[in-house]
Design an enzyme around this catalytic site. Structure first.
Site, PDB file in Angstrom:
ATOM      1  N   GLU A 286       0.828  -1.210   0.000  1.00 15.13           N
ATOM      2  CA  GLU A 286       0.000   0.000   0.000  1.00 15.13           C
ATOM      3  C   GLU A 286       0.863   1.261   0.000  1.00 15.13           C
ATOM      4  O   GLU A 286       1.075   1.891   1.050  1.00 15.13           O
ATOM      5  CB  GLU A 286      -0.961   0.016   1.197  1.00 15.13           C
ATOM      6  N   GLU A 378      -6.178  -7.016  -1.476  1.00 15.96           N
ATOM      7  CA  GLU A 378      -6.618  -6.906  -0.073  1.00 15.96           C
ATOM      8  C   GLU A 378      -7.923  -6.123  -0.020  1.00 15.96           C
ATOM      9  O   GLU A 378      -8.074  -5.103  -0.685  1.00 15.96           O
ATOM     10  CB  GLU A 378      -5.559  -6.189   0.763  1.00 15.96           C
TER      11      GLU A 378
END
Length: 460
Positions: A286, A378
């Site tokens: 991320e 995710e």
């Protein structure tokens, strides 16, 4: 008059006007269309369009239909080339679905907008023939059955084709599975019994191995964590699941902070796992607080390291704004579309948490899916913090959309963390039962019910 008709027929044959005998006309025996609105929001909607050929095999086809309300507009579509003129909408197949055998179907999808009502489209035709669901000729035959066996047995080594993840038969596939929590904290949750449950009870296609780099992770023991990741790859392989190796960068958000560590780690795991069919590499979890240009630069330095050892594996690149394609930073997918990573066989990560990320995120994903190969590496059923109440309606809308777009996903998390995003109730990993319904949280029960439905991996 008879002589005139004969002369016209002869001229038509001389000019090659034989459309009525070509493969497109074979669909004239009949066709069927199933149109389903999978999600709807203020001024917009997502719809699945399944067209089934009930006639002879057809190569090259055009599906047409009419939008009944003047305010209904096509925004974008997938699995076909879409266009709209006035109220008339057309969809022309792409290479991999341009042939429809007798009884075969093409699953298309679209995102639309509306200003008034949103009635169901009418007058569906396939090559000019009304799709009434009936057939005048021989009855349709069933399409070939999907492949049987484990996900890896059926699909083999995966690759990217167009905007899709494709199997060894060059057909688009969707992988559905679960992500571990940080293996530095929840190592006890990942053992033979738990991975057996994931493969056999959940019927999962995928195990994502979340290896944090900081926060007590890889940087504290590179050799130890590399070995642990390789062990989980082997456990997934033994059960016929794909393994996604996640270099879980989060804090700091600039992946370039870990560039040297990434090169060392991926050189090692790629060399060790290059001969396996089940490995996918996710090189930056991320990215946050950093530009897309910086993320792209990182990717273009790490990818060659993997390619040197494993030239054919699928690699997933994180995107700006916590892998939101930039939406969480006020941007969108255009920065990636206009400045893509210079590498082949790659996909881009997209993350969401259903209680926090809704219509604007779904709209971006839907639009981006026609331009970029995407994988939801995710997502959570709760808020972006990993806690709070599960948002069942938003989660269902998201999963329906991913199913329609054939975008793979891994849910956060296959763990007993004391947070509502976890699949197991706290304390589950202290025991040995990972299969009973009593050990599941509300989120775990929902995800298991979705993942355990039969896959439909095409083999022909």
């Amino acid at each position: 008059m008879k002589r005139l008709l004969a002369l016209l027929a002869a001229c038509a044959m001389a000019l090659g006007l034989t459309a009525l005998s070509g493969p497109q006309a074979a669909a004239a025996a009949g066709c069927k269309v199933d149109y389903t609105v999978t999600s709807q929001w203020q001024g917009g909607f997502q719809a699945g369009v399944k067209v089934t050929n009930l006639g002879e095999p057809v190569t090259g086809w055009t599906l047409k239909f009419t939008m009944p309300d003047a305010g209904q507009k096509l925004v974008q579509g997938w699995n076909a080339t879409w266009s709209q003129s006035g109220s008339a909408v057309s969809a022309v197949p792409v290479d991999w679905n341009r042939t429809l055998a007798t009884g075969a179907s093409a699953d298309l999808g679209m995102v639309g907008s509306f200003t008034g009502a949103n009635p169901k489209p009418t007058a569906f035709t396939l090559n000019g023939v009304a799709c009434t669901g009936s057939v005048d000729g021989p009855p349709p035959v069933d399409p070939p059955a999907p492949g049987t066996g484990t996900p890896v047995d059926v699909n083999g080594k995966l690759h990217v084709c167009g905007v899709h993840l494709c199997n060894q038969y060059d057909r688009p596939v969707q992988l559905r599975g679960m992500s571990t929590h940080g293996i530095q904290w929840f190592s006890k949750c990942y053992n033979a019994a738990s991975v057996d449950a994931l493969a056999q009870d959940w019927k999962s296609d995928l195990l994502r191995v979340a290896m944090y780099v900081q926060e007590g992770g890889y940087e504290t023991d590179p050799a130890g964590f590399t070995g642990r990741v390789n062990g989980l790859v082997d456990m997934a392989e033994a059960r016929g699941m794909y393994a996604m190796i996640d270099f879980h960068t989060l804090t700091p958000g600039d992946p370039n902070h870990n560039l040297d560590r990434a090169k060392t780690f991926f050189a090692s795991v790629a060399a060790r796992n290059a001969d396996k069919k089940n490995v996918i590499y996710e090189i930056a979890n991320e990215p946050n607080g950093v530009s897309w240009t910086a993320v792209k630069s990182y990717a273009e330095q790490v990818i060659p390291v993997i390619r040197a050892a494993d030239p054919d594996a699928v690699i997933i690149v994180g995107t700006r704004g916590w892998s939101s394609l930039g939406v969480s930073d006020g941007s969108d997918e255009s920065e990636v579309v206009n400045n893509p990573v210079r590498a082949d066989n790659i996909m881009y990560a997209f993350h969401f948490y259903a209680a926090s990320h809704k219509d604007s995120y779904r709209t971006t994903l839907s639009r981006a899916a026609s331009r970029l190969p995407l994988f939801v590496t995710e997502f959570g059923t709760v808020s972006a913090t990993g806690g709070g109440a599960m948002d069942r309606a938003s989660t269902t809308a998201w999963l329906d959309l991913l199913d329609q777009l054939k975008i793979g996903y891994a849910n956060w998390t296959y763990s007993d963390a004391n947070e509502s995003s976890a699949a197991f109730r706290p304390g589950t990993c202290d025991g040995g039962d990972y299969s009973g319904s009593g050990v599941l949280t509300e989120s775990g029960a929902l995800l298991k019910s979705r993942i355990s439905t039969p896959d439909s991996f095409p083999t022909g």
